[in-house]
Design a protein around this motif. Sequence first.
Motif, mmCIF file in Angstrom:
data_model
loop_
_atom_site.group_PDB
_atom_site.id
_atom_site.type_symbol
_atom_site.label_atom_id
_atom_site.label_comp_id
_atom_site.label_asym_id
_atom_site.label_seq_id
_atom_site.Cartn_x
_atom_site.Cartn_y
_atom_site.Cartn_z
ATOM 1 N N CYS A 64 71.759 -59.355 -88.961
ATOM 2 C CA CYS A 64 73.206 -59.150 -89.057
ATOM 3 C C CYS A 64 73.604 -58.660 -90.456
ATOM 4 C CB CYS A 64 73.949 -60.443 -88.736
ATOM 5 S SG CYS A 64 73.798 -60.980 -87.026
ATOM 6 N N ALA A 65 72.938 -59.178 -91.476
ATOM 7 C CA ALA A 65 73.266 -58.780 -92.851
ATOM 8 C C ALA A 65 72.821 -57.348 -93.140
ATOM 9 C CB ALA A 65 72.613 -59.738 -93.840
ATOM 10 N N THR A 66 71.659 -56.973 -92.595
ATOM 11 C CA THR A 66 71.111 -55.631 -92.837
ATOM 12 C C THR A 66 70.579 -55.087 -91.522
ATOM 13 O OG1 THR A 66 70.404 -56.387 -95.034
ATOM 14 C CG2 THR A 66 69.542 -54.263 -94.283
ATOM 15 N N PRO A 67 71.457 -54.520 -90.703
ATOM 16 C CA PRO A 67 71.039 -54.083 -89.366
ATOM 17 C C PRO A 67 70.259 -52.765 -89.388
ATOM 18 C CG PRO A 67 73.379 -53.635 -89.676
ATOM 19 C CD PRO A 67 72.915 -54.348 -90.914
ATOM 20 N N ASP A 68 68.948 -52.865 -89.528
ATOM 21 C CA ASP A 68 68.110 -51.674 -89.483
ATOM 22 C C ASP A 68 66.914 -51.939 -88.574
ATOM 23 O OD1 ASP A 68 66.322 -53.239 -90.983
ATOM 24 O OD2 ASP A 68 66.969 -52.364 -92.884
ATOM 25 N N GLU A 69 66.041 -50.957 -88.438
ATOM 26 C CA GLU A 69 64.925 -51.077 -87.505
ATOM 27 C C GLU A 69 63.981 -52.212 -87.906
ATOM 28 O OE1 GLU A 69 64.442 -49.689 -84.673
ATOM 29 O OE2 GLU A 69 66.173 -48.341 -84.753
ATOM 30 N N GLU A 129 86.058 -64.863 -81.100
ATOM 31 C CA GLU A 129 85.527 -65.399 -82.345
ATOM 32 C C GLU A 129 85.051 -66.844 -82.211
ATOM 33 O OE1 GLU A 129 84.717 -64.117 -85.179
ATOM 34 O OE2 GLU A 129 85.412 -62.075 -84.747
ATOM 35 N N THR A 130 85.587 -67.578 -81.258
ATOM 36 C CA THR A 130 85.139 -68.968 -81.115
ATOM 37 C C THR A 130 83.661 -69.031 -80.708
ATOM 38 O OG1 THR A 130 85.849 -69.097 -78.789
ATOM 39 C CG2 THR A 130 87.451 -69.722 -80.476
ATOM 40 N N ALA A 131 83.177 -67.971 -80.064
ATOM 41 C CA ALA A 131 81.782 -67.948 -79.645
ATOM 42 C C ALA A 131 80.833 -67.696 -80.811
ATOM 43 C CB ALA A 131 81.565 -66.892 -78.563
ATOM 44 N N THR A 132 81.361 -67.257 -81.944
ATOM 45 C CA THR A 132 80.509 -67.007 -83.112
ATOM 46 C C THR A 132 80.420 -68.221 -84.029
ATOM 47 O OG1 THR A 132 82.302 -66.142 -84.509
ATOM 48 C CG2 THR A 132 81.184 -64.571 -83.053
ATOM 49 N N ASP A 133 81.081 -69.288 -83.670
ATOM 50 C CA ASP A 133 81.087 -70.519 -84.466
ATOM 51 C C ASP A 133 80.049 -71.486 -83.894
ATOM 52 O OD1 ASP A 133 81.539 -72.911 -85.748
ATOM 53 O OD2 ASP A 133 83.725 -72.855 -85.525
ATOM 54 N N PRO A 166 77.099 -53.842 -90.769
ATOM 55 C CA PRO A 166 76.677 -55.236 -90.951
ATOM 56 C C PRO A 166 77.687 -56.204 -90.344
ATOM 57 C CG PRO A 166 76.489 -54.006 -93.010
ATOM 58 C CD PRO A 166 77.262 -53.133 -92.055
ATOM 59 N N GLU A 167 77.165 -57.356 -89.940
ATOM 60 C CA GLU A 167 78.004 -58.466 -89.457
ATOM 61 C C GLU A 167 78.912 -58.055 -88.300
ATOM 62 O OE1 GLU A 167 77.202 -61.323 -90.426
ATOM 63 O OE2 GLU A 167 76.089 -60.844 -92.259
ATOM 64 N N SER A 168 78.384 -57.274 -87.381
ATOM 65 C CA SER A 168 79.158 -56.916 -86.191
ATOM 66 C C SER A 168 79.404 -58.170 -85.359
ATOM 67 C CB SER A 168 78.405 -55.891 -85.351
ATOM 68 O OG SER A 168 77.215 -56.472 -84.818
ATOM 69 N N TYR A 169 80.419 -58.112 -84.512
ATOM 70 C CA TYR A 169 80.729 -59.269 -83.673
ATOM 71 C C TYR A 169 79.525 -59.648 -82.825
ATOM 72 C CZ TYR A 169 82.246 -62.317 -80.037
ATOM 73 O OH TYR A 169 82.304 -63.393 -79.189
ATOM 74 N N ARG A 170 78.936 -58.674 -82.152
ATOM 75 C CA ARG A 170 77.838 -58.963 -81.234
ATOM 76 C C ARG A 170 76.691 -59.654 -81.966
ATOM 77 N NH1 ARG A 170 75.879 -55.246 -76.338
ATOM 78 N NH2 ARG A 170 73.954 -56.314 -75.753
ATOM 79 N N CYS A 171 76.386 -59.187 -83.148
ATOM 80 C CA CYS A 171 75.285 -59.787 -83.907
ATOM 81 C C CYS A 171 75.642 -61.204 -84.354
ATOM 82 C CB CYS A 171 74.939 -58.909 -85.108
ATOM 83 S SG CYS A 171 73.311 -59.285 -85.804
ATOM 84 N N ARG A 172 76.850 -61.404 -84.795
ATOM 85 C CA ARG A 172 77.261 -62.746 -85.218
ATOM 86 C C ARG A 172 77.249 -63.723 -84.048
ATOM 87 N NH1 ARG A 172 82.286 -63.110 -86.598
ATOM 88 N NH2 ARG A 172 82.967 -60.965 -86.134
ATOM 89 N N TYR A 173 77.605 -63.234 -82.870
ATOM 90 C CA TYR A 173 77.515 -64.071 -81.669
ATOM 91 C C TYR A 173 76.047 -64.437 -81.402
ATOM 92 C CZ TYR A 173 77.596 -65.205 -76.634
ATOM 93 O OH TYR A 173 77.423 -65.803 -75.408
#
Length: 362
Positions: A64-69, A129-133, A166-173
């Motif tokens: 999530c912090a560095t979304p690369d391959e 956003e509640t799903a990312t907590d 970075p830190e997209s919703y999907r990734c944070r979830y």
Amino acid sequence: MRHLAGTVFAVLLALPLGTGSARAMNEDAVPMVLEKAVDGFIRPGYHAFEEASGTMASAMGAFCATPDEATYGAAETAFDELVGAWSHIEIVRTGPVIDDHRFERILFYPDRKSIGLKQVQAAIIEEDETATDPDYLPEKSVAMQGLLALEFVLFGTQYETMFDAPESYRCRYGAAIAENIDDIAGALSQEWDAPDGVAAHWKKPGSDNPLFRTNDEALTALLGVLVHGMETVRDYRIEYFYRGEDGPNIPTRAIYWRSENTWPSILANLEGLQDLLNNSEMVDLLDEDVRSIVSSINFLFSSVEGVVGSMDPDIEVVLSDPDQRAKLDYLLINTKDLILRLNDRYGGAIGLGAGFSFSDGD
């Protein structure tokens, strides 16, 4: 491979099944077997699951912090290892894992009406956003918290959008799911490690034991893990998506099909069952003259595991290829045979098989 199922099954039928007609149990071996089941399989299995879940949580945070391959590849690898670690200990569907819906929070499957999938998709679309907590996620549907939800995040439709920033919703979830699984794994390890907890109850049946008053009750539970585990592999890991030549055969019903972990997870299930049988030294419960029962079970386990390890990772290919379908037929026949050998032959030999059905819960 077209004749694999019939040929190998004919050979296996020639293996000794054991009589199972009279109790032939070495009572003196019971304490050792129960102790080794706990300390040689169950506790190490949950420790491995906790270690894999911690790696998964760290990998998701890095991705999530560095979304690369590179970070995505690390998350993929961590997911594969987490599925393997869980599938190995998943067979122990008793004890703390059934408290507080922990099992379903780790693995909600089968999802017959795709209710869980729809909830996961809705959370991503609506960016709930509640799903990312990680503190709030456990209050949501069990289908939104576990491995299959994380699999969809990492491998499902439009997963590549996580590379956009970075830190997209999907990734944070996904990261919250991984942390949630890690929290559950830690709780399971802690409860099995507690000196006066469930492990002690398994090891020492007695009149004041809240779980098992007698050795037979404890052994019934132990054997039930093996029998129910084999039933799950056959009925809900293979037959759930493959019902023979006439079908219906539905590739998307296969567990972990998106990440191509269907067969690795089934193999880990089988290896877990065989490890429980052998690490616990359950053969020592049998009198010398009937110990060939366990030898034949181990031979059959190894044969089935060899076929599972040769399956194509793409379930659509498996269902369309005649040789792969022959292997599926072989697996259905011989996993059924394993169920019978464990329940009727081994269980019968220690006095738990005659008139007893784990499937019926008698």
